[in-house]
Design a protein around this motif. Structure first.
Motif, PDB file in Angstrom:
ATOM      1  N   ALA A 182     -12.259   6.195  -9.227  1.00 22.40           N
ATOM      2  CA  ALA A 182     -10.904   7.081  -9.138  1.00 22.40           C
ATOM      3  C   ALA A 182     -10.000   6.872  -7.327  1.00 22.40           C
ATOM      4  O   ALA A 182      -9.347   6.912  -7.502  1.00 22.40           O
ATOM      5  CB  ALA A 182     -10.667   9.009  -8.484  1.00 22.40           C
ATOM      6  N   ILE A 183     -11.318   6.554  -6.264  1.00 25.56           N
ATOM      7  CA  ILE A 183     -11.102   6.453  -4.908  1.00 25.56           C
ATOM      8  C   ILE A 183     -10.134   4.639  -5.420  1.00 25.56           C
ATOM      9  O   ILE A 183      -9.527   4.646  -4.606  1.00 25.56           O
ATOM     10  CB  ILE A 183     -12.083   6.042  -4.205  1.00 25.56           C
ATOM     11  N   MET A 184     -11.086   4.139  -6.039  1.00 19.13           N
ATOM     12  CA  MET A 184     -11.313   2.543  -6.156  1.00 19.13           C
ATOM     13  C   MET A 184      -9.729   1.968  -6.611  1.00 19.13           C
ATOM     14  O   MET A 184      -9.098   1.551  -6.797  1.00 19.13           O
ATOM     15  CB  MET A 184     -11.956   2.458  -7.399  1.00 19.13           C
ATOM     16  N   GLY A 185      -9.636   3.038  -7.752  1.00 18.33           N
ATOM     17  CA  GLY A 185      -7.490   3.068  -8.196  1.00 18.33           C
ATOM     18  C   GLY A 185      -7.032   3.269  -7.797  1.00 18.33           C
ATOM     19  O   GLY A 185      -5.608   2.275  -7.904  1.00 18.33           O
ATOM     20  N   ILE A 186      -7.140   4.358  -6.980  1.00 20.34           N
ATOM     21  CA  ILE A 186      -6.368   4.572  -5.975  1.00 20.34           C
ATOM     22  C   ILE A 186      -5.749   3.696  -5.061  1.00 20.34           C
ATOM     23  O   ILE A 186      -4.286   2.872  -4.266  1.00 20.34           O
ATOM     24  CB  ILE A 186      -5.903   5.750  -4.923  1.00 20.34           C
ATOM     25  N   LEU A 187      -6.799   2.890  -4.391  1.00 18.58           N
ATOM     26  CA  LEU A 187      -7.299   2.054  -3.467  1.00 18.58           C
ATOM     27  C   LEU A 187      -6.286   0.732  -4.102  1.00 18.58           C
ATOM     28  O   LEU A 187      -5.327  -0.468  -3.186  1.00 18.58           O
ATOM     29  CB  LEU A 187      -7.972   0.806  -3.093  1.00 18.58           C
ATOM     30  N   LEU A 188      -6.571   0.108  -5.096  1.00 22.21           N
ATOM     31  CA  LEU A 188      -6.499  -0.666  -6.116  1.00 22.21           C
ATOM     32  C   LEU A 188      -4.608  -0.441  -6.548  1.00 22.21           C
ATOM     33  O   LEU A 188      -3.603  -1.850  -6.462  1.00 22.21           O
ATOM     34  CB  LEU A 188      -6.911  -0.940  -7.357  1.00 22.21           C
ATOM     35  N   MET A 189      -4.471   0.547  -7.097  1.00 21.22           N
ATOM     36  CA  MET A 189      -2.779   0.514  -7.324  1.00 21.22           C
ATOM     37  C   MET A 189      -1.987   0.567  -5.600  1.00 21.22           C
ATOM     38  O   MET A 189      -0.629  -0.111  -5.977  1.00 21.22           O
ATOM     39  CB  MET A 189      -2.542   2.322  -7.274  1.00 21.22           C
ATOM     40  N   ILE A 190      -2.491   0.891  -4.637  1.00 23.77           N
ATOM     41  CA  ILE A 190      -1.302  -0.022  -3.509  1.00 23.77           C
ATOM     42  C   ILE A 190      -1.220  -1.329  -2.875  1.00 23.77           C
ATOM     43  O   ILE A 190      -0.685  -1.772  -2.490  1.00 23.77           O
ATOM     44  CB  ILE A 190      -1.985   0.384  -2.712  1.00 23.77           C
ATOM     45  N   LEU A 191      -2.539  -1.942  -3.761  1.00 23.67           N
ATOM     46  CA  LEU A 191      -2.421  -2.777  -2.932  1.00 23.67           C
ATOM     47  C   LEU A 191      -2.039  -4.116  -4.443  1.00 23.67           C
ATOM     48  O   LEU A 191      -1.415  -5.179  -4.024  1.00 23.67           O
ATOM     49  CB  LEU A 191      -3.856  -3.918  -3.286  1.00 23.67           C
TER      50      LEU A 191
ATOM     51  N   LEU B 137       0.257  -3.018  -5.709  1.00 23.05           N
ATOM     52  CA  LEU B 137       1.906  -2.799  -6.121  1.00 23.05           C
ATOM     53  C   LEU B 137       2.860  -3.148  -4.296  1.00 23.05           C
ATOM     54  O   LEU B 137       3.748  -4.116  -4.264  1.00 23.05           O
ATOM     55  CB  LEU B 137       2.861  -1.309  -5.407  1.00 23.05           C
ATOM     56  N   ALA B 138       1.815  -3.951  -3.430  1.00 24.41           N
ATOM     57  CA  ALA B 138       2.601  -4.457  -2.240  1.00 24.41           C
ATOM     58  C   ALA B 138       2.160  -6.306  -2.383  1.00 24.41           C
ATOM     59  O   ALA B 138       3.021  -6.729  -1.938  1.00 24.41           O
ATOM     60  CB  ALA B 138       1.896  -4.055  -1.319  1.00 24.41           C
TER      61      ALA B 138
ATOM     62  N   ILE C  41       5.634  -1.060 -12.349  1.00 25.41           N
ATOM     63  CA  ILE C  41       4.888   0.139 -12.819  1.00 25.41           C
ATOM     64  C   ILE C  41       3.818   0.514 -13.067  1.00 25.41           C
ATOM     65  O   ILE C  41       3.222   1.197 -13.477  1.00 25.41           O
ATOM     66  CB  ILE C  41       5.865   0.470 -14.477  1.00 25.41           C
ATOM     67  N   TYR C  42       2.787  -1.109 -14.000  1.00 26.52           N
ATOM     68  CA  TYR C  42       1.473  -0.988 -14.394  1.00 26.52           C
ATOM     69  C   TYR C  42       0.491  -0.221 -13.714  1.00 26.52           C
ATOM     70  O   TYR C  42      -0.501   0.631 -13.769  1.00 26.52           O
ATOM     71  CB  TYR C  42       1.006  -2.593 -15.042  1.00 26.52           C
ATOM     72  N   PHE C  43       1.315  -0.958 -11.855  1.00 31.02           N
ATOM     73  CA  PHE C  43      -0.326  -0.597 -10.964  1.00 31.02           C
ATOM     74  C   PHE C  43      -0.231   1.000 -10.862  1.00 31.02           C
ATOM     75  O   PHE C  43      -1.249   1.329 -10.381  1.00 31.02           O
ATOM     76  CB  PHE C  43      -0.069  -1.775 -10.668  1.00 31.02           C
TER      77      PHE C  43
ATOM     78  N   ALA D   7       5.041   2.404 -20.820  1.00 32.73           N
ATOM     79  CA  ALA D   7       4.538   2.326 -22.579  1.00 32.73           C
ATOM     80  C   ALA D   7       3.436   2.600 -22.610  1.00 32.73           C
ATOM     81  O   ALA D   7       2.473   3.436 -22.960  1.00 32.73           O
ATOM     82  CB  ALA D   7       4.633   2.120 -23.649  1.00 32.73           C
ATOM     83  N   THR D   8       2.302   1.795 -21.608  1.00 35.09           N
ATOM     84  CA  THR D   8       1.564   1.299 -21.378  1.00 35.09           C
ATOM     85  C   THR D   8       0.607   2.373 -21.120  1.00 35.09           C
ATOM     86  O   THR D   8      -0.306   3.112 -20.938  1.00 35.09           O
ATOM     87  CB  THR D   8       1.370   0.181 -20.753  1.00 35.09           C
ATOM     88  N   VAL D   9       1.134   2.439 -19.556  1.00 33.74           N
ATOM     89  CA  VAL D   9       0.647   3.813 -18.761  1.00 33.74           C
ATOM     90  C   VAL D   9       0.480   4.959 -19.067  1.00 33.74           C
ATOM     91  O   VAL D   9      -0.597   6.045 -19.154  1.00 33.74           O
ATOM     92  CB  VAL D   9       1.945   3.462 -17.256  1.00 33.74           C
ATOM     93  N   VAL D  10       1.710   5.665 -19.656  1.00 33.85           N
ATOM     94  CA  VAL D  10       1.454   7.050 -20.404  1.00 33.85           C
ATOM     95  C   VAL D  10       0.448   7.347 -21.438  1.00 33.85           C
ATOM     96  O   VAL D  10      -0.491   8.595 -21.492  1.00 33.85           O
ATOM     97  CB  VAL D  10       2.437   7.239 -20.491  1.00 33.85           C
TER      98      VAL D  10
END
Length: 454
Positions: free
Chosen positions: A106-115, A117-118, A143-145, A202-205
């Motif tokens: 869960a922690i890794m996912g949040i960090l990867l999302m930020i990376l 998006l940027a 959107i995917y990230f 659609a993928t995210v949901v």
């Protein structure tokens, strides 16, 4: 304590039957996933267009495979730890290890999302993405990230369930997720006309729905020591073992991603039609990789449980029977793909140039999938035995480095589609030979120390 409910003890019974029954739901789930990918490609190709198909399936796909693929592969290492603990009969520790794994990812996912998006625009430029697809690719990836934390959690939860013998529930929830995704694709893309943004949304949901179902299963199981919120914390002993096995798998996947990104640069240099055809190829032949990866996952869990129980004879038998099963799979799936390819291509796209180019790619690659058999099975056995570093090195050199060298030398000299496709067949053959030599000469089963430290 004996396994209860849907959790299966893989350390008893006829080996091939246990392996097959455990493998089939995993394979069915991944095939359903590929069916969704084909439908996704159909919706994008027919209702949005070739440029959108290239934007979603070209460089975007390589970036997703590189960044997300690393962490998804690390989950495989975590599952080996849990499988060996479960096989040793330490059920009371299983849920602590699972809670640790979910918290970490869960922690890794949040960090990867930020990376993600940027860094999305810069990565697309680095891959020399065709200019007419960049804007759509940036929108799709951003959107995917946003959904990446949920994607990593659902992957670790699926692997945790499989490591304790439950391949049924991950399959059922994957089906629900894929059906949700297809329905939302139709609504967002066809009805609302959101284009690539609708595909990503659609993928995210759908992934969020899948993750919530898996979490509910883990927290409402019939097992006495089911997952509780207080189990979702970091624990050093489990964390060390999970990373010791998971990081090499993640690095291996990253090397795949880097080499495929270099190949993607070669693909991009041949124009938008080839980019779209390359993406379409993955939609058509994805069923082979889905089934092959499913067998590898089943073998890893099977070997992990049996080594945890000290039953090396069953592990050796699993190697032989796994190789036979993998080879037979490669033959019939390659045949099926070639028979069904043209009808599917005409269904997926209205562009005749994309149809013909994709067909050529399949002819150059699909008949040689049998060369992948040794790589998939032997590396899966080694991972289940706790040997993740050496397979990573072999695959890193034999497949990843070889492909990079091929693209910057042979392909640069002979800039054609057949030479580009030959990259894959050559690397599979070379790596299979090296993997077999290592497997036969090493004492891997004697070095397969159990990951049972508290």
């Amino acid at each position: 304590m004996k396994a209860q409910g849907e959790y299966k003890d893989l350390t008893t019974g006829v080996v091939w039957k246990r392996l097959l029954v455990f493998f089939l739901p995993i394979a069915a789930g991944t095939c359903i996933q590929q069916l969704y990918n084909a439908v996704d490609g159909l919706i994008v190709g027919r209702f949005v267009g070739t440029v959108a198909l290239a934007a979603v399936g070209g460089s975007s796909s390589q970036i997703i495979n590189l960044l997300i693929g690393f962490f998804v592969a690390v989950t495989a290492g975590a599952s080996v730890v849990v499988a060996q603990i479960y096989g040793a009969g330490r059920r009371e520790d299983v849920w602590l290890a699972i809670g640790n794994a979910i918290a970490v990812f869960a922690i890794m996912g949040i960090l990867l999302m930020i990376l993600g998006l940027a860094a999305t625009p810069a990565m697309l430029r680095m891959l020399r993405t065709p200019e007419d697809t960049i804007a759509s690719a940036v929108l799709y990836l951003r959107i995917y990230f946003i959904g990446v934390p949920f994607i990593l959690i659902l992957n670790i939860e699926s692997n945790m369930l499989r490591s304790i013998g439950d391949s049924i529930n991950p399959f059922l929830y994957m089906v629900i997720g894929c059906v949700t995704n297809i329905i939302l694709d139709a609504v967002f893309v066809i009805l609302f006309r959101w284009g690539v943004a609708g595909v990503a949304a659609a993928t995210v949901v759908a992934q969020i729905v899948n993750m919530l179902l898996l979490t509910r299963r883990l927290m409402h199981t019939e097992e006495p020591n089911r997952l509780r919120l207080r189990d979702l914390k970091l624990r050093g002993v489990y964390l060390a073992n999970m990373f010791r096995l998971g990081i090499p798998s993640g690095l291996q996947n990253t090397m795949y991603g880097i080499s495929n990104m270099i190949v993607q640069i070669g693909v991009n240099s041949l124009g938008t039609v080839v980019v779209a055809s390359w993406a379409m190829t993955s939609k058509i032949d994805g069923i082979f990789w889905a089934v092959s990866n499913a067998l590898g996952a089943a073998i890893t869990s099977f070997v992990g449980q049996n080594l945890g129980a000290g039953k090396t004879d069953r592990v050796r038998l699993c190697v032989k029977q796994g190789l036979i099963l993998s080879f037979l799979n490669s033959i019939w799936l390659s045949t099926l793909i070639m028979l069904m390819a043209r009808p599917l291509l005409h269904l997926l796209t209205k562009d005749p140039a994309v149809v013909e180019t994709t067909w050529k790619m399949l002819l150059y690659i699909v008949p040689f999938y049998f060369t992948w058999t040794l790589i998939e099975v032997l590396s899966a056995v080694l991972r289940g035995a706790g040997d993740a570093i050496r397979p990573m090195i072999i695959i890193g050199l034999g497949i990843c480095l070889f492909r990079i060298l091929w693209i910057v030398t042979v392909f640069q000299a002979i800039h054609t589609l057949p030479v580009l496709c030959l990259t894959y067949v050559s690397s599979w053959t070379l790596t299979s030979i090296i993997m077999l030599i290592y497997f036969r000469r090493s004492n891997w089963i004697d070095r397969s120390g159990r990951l049972l430290d508290r």
